[in-house]
Write a protein that holds these residues in place. Structure first.
Motif, short mmCIF file in Angstrom:
data_model
loop_
_atom_site.label_atom_id
_atom_site.label_comp_id
_atom_site.label_asym_id
_atom_site.label_seq_id
_atom_site.Cartn_x
_atom_site.Cartn_y
_atom_site.Cartn_z
N ASN A 315 0.61 -1.20 0.23
CA ASN A 315 0.37 -0.38 0.22
C ASN A 315 1.19 1.43 0.08
OD1 ASN A 315 -2.32 -1.23 0.09
ND2 ASN A 315 -2.70 -1.67 2.38
N ASP A 317 2.05 4.80 -1.08
CA ASP A 317 1.78 6.01 -1.63
C ASP A 317 1.92 7.06 -1.27
OD1 ASP A 317 0.27 8.21 1.22
OD2 ASP A 317 -0.94 6.30 1.68
N GLU A 344 0.92 -3.43 -5.36
CA GLU A 344 -0.08 -2.32 -3.85
C GLU A 344 0.99 -1.40 -3.86
OE1 GLU A 344 -0.64 -3.99 -0.02
OE2 GLU A 344 -1.49 -6.37 -0.99
N GLN A 346 -0.38 2.49 -4.37
CA GLN A 346 -1.53 3.22 -4.68
C GLN A 346 -1.84 4.57 -5.61
OE1 GLN A 346 -3.06 3.77 -0.28
NE2 GLN A 346 -2.96 1.46 -0.19
N ASP A 347 -3.25 5.06 -5.44
CA ASP A 347 -3.05 6.14 -5.87
C ASP A 347 -1.98 7.53 -5.53
OD1 ASP A 347 -4.96 7.11 -4.82
OD2 ASP A 347 -6.03 6.72 -5.66
N GLY A 350 -3.69 8.23 -2.32
CA GLY A 350 -3.43 6.73 -1.09
C GLY A 350 -4.91 6.42 -0.50
N ALA A 351 -5.54 6.26 0.22
CA ALA A 351 -6.79 5.76 1.25
C ALA A 351 -8.04 6.77 0.31
CB ALA A 351 -6.69 4.93 2.26
N GLU A 393 -7.47 -1.64 -0.22
CA GLU A 393 -7.84 -1.27 1.18
C GLU A 393 -8.36 0.65 0.46
OE1 GLU A 393 -5.79 2.60 4.24
OE2 GLU A 393 -4.57 2.04 2.07
N GLY A 396 -7.78 3.51 -2.09
CA GLY A 396 -6.27 3.17 -2.71
C GLY A 396 -5.74 2.81 -3.90
N ASN A 397 -6.44 2.20 -4.85
CA ASN A 397 -6.49 1.92 -5.82
C ASN A 397 -5.42 1.08 -6.33
OD1 ASN A 397 -9.61 2.73 -7.23
ND2 ASN A 397 -9.13 4.93 -6.49
N ILE A 398 -4.83 0.25 -5.48
CA ILE A 398 -3.97 -0.34 -5.74
C ILE A 398 -3.51 -1.01 -7.26
CG2 ILE A 398 -3.45 -0.66 -3.22
CD1 ILE A 398 -4.18 -3.69 -3.96
#
Length: 610
Positions: A315, A317, A344, A346-347, A350-351, A393, A396-398
């Protein structure tokens, strides 16, 4: 009676207890028959008195839990029966801070309850408790019942009985056989005062102040001190989770890595928890002797070798503070592979759920950190997912991302790949080619619903084309634990991973149909073991080969969960790469075994000559 105890009892006779869940009194209910703890526990996993009122259950307090949502205390009857299947200890759930102390002799009246940590849908076993109690303290400062030793010789080799088919595979109604099965032994000691001697740590201290030890150090050991999970029938019976009842101000919970030793005696009630099963909740906690575990560094690839790695960065980010650490891992521990498939990523925020799907800021921070660490000026390729469509998450768009060193390898860019368009395979001049590079495999298929779609890319190394498929299969979330009431446990998450494995395998076959000797590498967080049906479906009789199987069994792991070192991250190779064994594989242990990990996964590196 000692004067201190007399004063304590006198105080309790006039105490007004505010909690509606617990009262400390001297007169128990006369409406229920007095029973002993072993009568309540019975000789199966569930109490024969569940749902009934009991009165004046006697015992010595062996532990008090003053924190969390499960506050209460354990009692043990020093007058044990002769049945090894019936526990002499039980947990009394008070909900508020208990008004008793270790060493108190008490009588408890209340309702016998079977509590399932995590809820019935979890598949966990239940804990026999006394709830809504009234408590009478009769004396204080009493000696505790002698602790039962849990050791490599007392714990059976077999882990669990097979569940009753007539009860949907549940073991709840089966008579306990503590001399035959480890889970039965632990259940027969539920709530009792137990102890272990010096024991090797097999899962590092986590953020929740827990660690795992083994009382069977000879059981499937890794060369670095862990315990290998090598099959569904090799659950490793000696594993035990350790928590602490000691206030951190008095004794902070120890920080330990795999291979360290929890020395001395660790003693306290044996509990059963949602995320660990049978857990020694320590009233007396051993101390850690360091084993000297160090992070591994793989060798540098030769000039003619292509080095391909997979690394789940957990995750990542732009708000994280781990970029420099990840960069150092890639540059120093992985020796700057030519290609790294990242999972993982993330964009950019993050979340946060605001429709953002781009990850260019995340990747810029990572590539800048790699350059600052002395690594190559990596370029990267990826495809942004549809917002909230790929799991992980929320917000998060992992996604998976290819990093590559343009001084060593080139990426073949072909337009047309996006989040919803399926990549295909064409044939030109006898060679396979992707219709889009990068592209995604069958993103609209049911196999990839709410899950990460595989990222496919076409690379060229020293004039040879190599196809890479970066994966992050569906997680094991929802699967029952090894200590489940169902034996064998239900692994419901496999259904989607099996579909995913078939989808990836079919795509590999499309490439090989166009070019029989194509070099294909499928890699990533497969979220399943090298012996699993998921992996077998990826292999499909030799279409792909799990390169981790080239390692000795004691080195086959990338993840450490509940005392088991296991494979989740894999690199599988086509026949043309495997043909003469001219490849090397390394599971680079830099994270999973350490308390100060920057990811819970260890990266994997494959080196070969296309």
């Amino acid at each position: 009676m000692p004067s201190k105890s007399s004063a304590r009892i006198a105080a309790l006779t006039v105490a007004v207890v505010c909690s509606t869940a617990t009262a400390v009194v001297f007169t128990g209910s006369a409406q229920a028959e007095a029973v002993a703890v072993h009568d309540i526990q019975g000789s199966t996993r569930t109490s024969p008195l569940a749902g009934q009122q009991v009165t004046d259950v006697t015992g010595i307090v062996t532990g008090v839990r003053t924190y969390g949502s499960s506050r209460g205390f354990w009692i043990q009857d020093p007058a044990a029966d002769k049945n090894p299947a019936t526990s002499e200890g039980i947990f009394v759930f008070t909900s508020s801070t208990p008004k008793v102390a270790v060493g108190d002799s008490v009588k408890v009246s209340g309702t016998v309850t079977e509590f399932v940590p995590g809820g019935t849908s979890s598949g966990n076993q239940s804990v026999t408790e006394i709830t809504k109690p009234t408590v009478t303290v009769e004396s204080s400062g009493n000696a505790l019942p002698k602790a039962t030793t849990i050791s490599g010789h007392s714990v059976p080799r077999k882990y669990a009985p097979t569940g009753d088919e007539g009860a949907n595979g549940s073991v709840n109604g089966l008579p306990l056989k503590p001399r035959k099965y480890a889970l039965d032994l632990y259940e027969s000691l539920e709530g009792m005062n137990v102890k272990i001697g010096s024991s090797r740590v097999v899962t590092a201290t986590d953020p929740f102040s827990e660690l795992w030890v083994t009382v069977k150090p000879w059981e499937n050991p890794t060369r670095r001190g862990g315990t290998v999970y090598g099959s569904y029938d090799s659950q490793n019976a000696g594993r035990l989770q350790i928590q602490s009842l000691i206030p951190t101000a008095t004794q902070p919970f120890p920080t330990a890595n795999v291979g360290d030793t929890l020395k001395g005696t660790t003693e306290g009630p044996l509990d059963y928890t949602q995320f660990g099963g049978y857990t020694l909740t320590a009233r007396t906690l051993g101390t850690v002797a360091e084993g000297g575990l160090e992070r591994e560094t793989t060798r540098k690839q030769s000039r003619n070798e292509l080095a391909v790695a997979t690394y789940n960065v957990e995750n990542l980010d732009p708000t994280d503070d781990s970029f420099a650490d990840h960069a150092a891992a890639i540059v120093k521990n992985l020796q700057s592979p030519d290609i790294v498939a990242l999972e993982e990523i993330q964009d950019n925020n993050g979340a946060k759920k605001d429709g953002t799907v781009a990850a260019d800021e995340t990747m810029r921070k990572l590539t800048d950190a790699i350059t600052a660490a002395g690594g190559p000026a990596y370029e990267w390729r990826s495809i942004d997912p549809v917002d909230l469509a790929d799991g992980g998450e929320p917000g998060g768009n992992i996604r998976q991302v290819f990093l590559f060193n343009p001084e060593r390898v080139s990426f073949t860019d072909r337009a047309g790949g996006d989040a919803t368009t399926a990549v295909g395979v064409t044939k030109a001049n006898g060679k396979a080619a992707l219709t889009a590079s990068p592209g995604r495999i069958d993103p609209a298929a049911e196999a990839w619903k709410n899950s990460r779609k595989p990222l496919v890319g076409e690379f060229v190394f020293r004039g040879k084309t190599v196809f890479l498929i970066a994966n992050h299969f569906a997680s094991k979330g929802g699967d029952q634990a090894l200590h489940s009431q169902n034996q064998p446990p239900v692994r419901s998450s496999e259904t989607q991973r099996h579909l995913q494995a078939k989808s990836v395998n079919a795509f590999v076959k499309d490439i090989l149909a166009a070019e029989k000797k194509a070099s294909v590498v499928t890699l990533g967080d497969i979220n399943d073991f090298e012996f699993s049906e998921t992996t077998k479906l990826l292999e499909d009789d030799g279409v792909l080969y799990p390169a981790i199987k080239s390692l000795p069994e004691s080195e086959r792991y990338s993840y450490d969960f509940q005392g088991n070192s296991q494979v989740l991250d894999q690199i599988l190779i086509s026949r043309s790469i495997r043909k003469d064994g001219d490849f090397s594989y390394d599971s680079v242990h830099i994270n999973a075994e350490f308390a100060d990990q920057i990811s819970d996964h260890d990266p994997q590196v494959l080196r070969f000559r296309p």
